[in-house]
Design a protein around this motif. Structure first.
Motif, mmCIF file in Angstrom:
data_model
loop_
_atom_site.group_PDB
_atom_site.id
_atom_site.type_symbol
_atom_site.label_atom_id
_atom_site.label_comp_id
_atom_site.label_asym_id
_atom_site.label_seq_id
_atom_site.Cartn_x
_atom_site.Cartn_y
_atom_site.Cartn_z
ATOM 1 N N ARG A 28 -10.618 3.421 -1.382
ATOM 2 C CA ARG A 28 -9.871 4.382 -2.194
ATOM 3 C C ARG A 28 -10.049 5.833 -1.744
ATOM 4 O O ARG A 28 -9.066 6.568 -1.597
ATOM 5 C CB ARG A 28 -10.244 4.213 -3.678
ATOM 6 N N PRO A 29 -11.279 6.310 -1.482
ATOM 7 C CA PRO A 29 -11.430 7.721 -1.096
ATOM 8 C C PRO A 29 -10.690 8.105 0.181
ATOM 9 O O PRO A 29 -10.259 9.249 0.322
ATOM 10 C CB PRO A 29 -12.946 7.881 -0.910
ATOM 11 N N VAL A 30 -10.515 7.167 1.104
ATOM 12 C CA VAL A 30 -9.856 7.483 2.376
ATOM 13 C C VAL A 30 -8.426 6.955 2.439
ATOM 14 O O VAL A 30 -7.794 6.994 3.489
ATOM 15 C CB VAL A 30 -10.681 6.965 3.574
ATOM 16 N N LYS A 31 -7.948 6.444 1.306
ATOM 17 C CA LYS A 31 -6.579 5.926 1.199
ATOM 18 C C LYS A 31 -6.312 4.791 2.183
ATOM 19 O O LYS A 31 -5.251 4.703 2.771
ATOM 20 C CB LYS A 31 -5.564 7.062 1.363
ATOM 21 N N ASP A 32 -7.303 3.913 2.356
ATOM 22 C CA ASP A 32 -7.163 2.729 3.205
ATOM 23 C C ASP A 32 -6.455 1.653 2.371
ATOM 24 O O ASP A 32 -7.094 0.872 1.673
ATOM 25 C CB ASP A 32 -8.526 2.258 3.683
ATOM 26 N N ILE A 33 -5.147 1.625 2.445
ATOM 27 C CA ILE A 33 -4.332 0.772 1.585
ATOM 28 C C ILE A 33 -4.609 -0.707 1.842
ATOM 29 O O ILE A 33 -4.672 -1.506 0.896
ATOM 30 C CB ILE A 33 -2.829 1.097 1.752
ATOM 31 N N ASP A 34 -4.807 -1.099 3.072
ATOM 32 C CA ASP A 34 -5.102 -2.511 3.361
ATOM 33 C C ASP A 34 -6.427 -2.938 2.748
ATOM 34 O O ASP A 34 -6.538 -4.033 2.195
ATOM 35 C CB ASP A 34 -5.110 -2.767 4.868
ATOM 36 N N ARG A 35 -7.420 -2.074 2.832
ATOM 37 C CA ARG A 35 -8.727 -2.409 2.234
ATOM 38 C C ARG A 35 -8.621 -2.461 0.710
ATOM 39 O O ARG A 35 -9.206 -3.327 0.080
ATOM 40 C CB ARG A 35 -9.771 -1.391 2.682
ATOM 41 N N LEU A 36 -7.890 -1.542 0.125
ATOM 42 C CA LEU A 36 -7.669 -1.562 -1.319
ATOM 43 C C LEU A 36 -6.950 -2.841 -1.741
ATOM 44 O O LEU A 36 -7.344 -3.491 -2.709
ATOM 45 C CB LEU A 36 -6.832 -0.362 -1.758
ATOM 46 N N ARG A 37 -5.908 -3.182 -1.031
ATOM 47 C CA ARG A 37 -5.130 -4.382 -1.345
ATOM 48 C C ARG A 37 -6.035 -5.623 -1.323
ATOM 49 O O ARG A 37 -5.917 -6.505 -2.162
ATOM 50 C CB ARG A 37 -3.968 -4.543 -0.379
ATOM 51 N N ALA A 38 -6.969 -5.659 -0.388
ATOM 52 C CA ALA A 38 -7.881 -6.804 -0.262
ATOM 53 C C ALA A 38 -8.799 -6.948 -1.476
ATOM 54 O O ALA A 38 -9.261 -8.048 -1.777
ATOM 55 C CB ALA A 38 -8.713 -6.677 1.007
ATOM 56 N N ALA A 39 -9.054 -5.862 -2.192
ATOM 57 C CA ALA A 39 -9.942 -5.904 -3.356
ATOM 58 C C ALA A 39 -9.256 -6.459 -4.604
ATOM 59 O O ALA A 39 -9.920 -6.919 -5.522
ATOM 60 C CB ALA A 39 -10.479 -4.506 -3.658
#
Length: 127
Positions: A28-39
């Protein structure tokens, strides 16, 4: 008959939960959308109160909002987490320069992976 979660050790379960929570806290802090989506579970909802009204977004809507947000320095913190069987909860916060998001998650374990199915968020302005 034992469930999948009963066959997993406590330390293994903690590790699996922390993988998911770290995807959120680090993504979330770096706006990594793929990593967020994985959560998140694909059918997750994100809810908050804005101007005394409940507002909710689907996961795609929320990810679009994050992608459009201004990138700011952020301190992510895991405050607590717990689980029973295949359900769990977590309490986290993201502190930015002038505000902080305090989030509470409901989690489920599906196919050996923990996912956020529901997020409620409070935005606190800092002095």
């Amino acid at each position: 008959m034992k469930t999948l979660s009963e066959k997993t050790s406590v330390e293994d379960e903690k590790h699996l939960i922390l993988l998911t929570l770290n995807d959120y806290l680090q993504g979330r802090p770096v706006k990594d959308i793929d990593r967020l989506r994985a959560a998140f579970h694909p059918d997750a909802y994100i809810r908050t109160i804005i101007e005394r009204k409940l507002v909710q977004w689907t996961l795609p809507q929320y990810l679009d909002l994050v992608a459009q947000a201004t990138l700011q320095e952020c301190r992510p913190e895991l405050l607590s987490y717990t689980w029973d069987g295949d359900t769990g909860a977590a309490h986290v916060q993201l502190t930015f320069a002038t505000f902080r998001f305090i989030d509470r998650f409901n989690l489920v374990k599906l196919d050996g992976k923990w996912l956020i199915v529901d997020k409620i968020s409070y935005r606190e302005e800092l002095q």
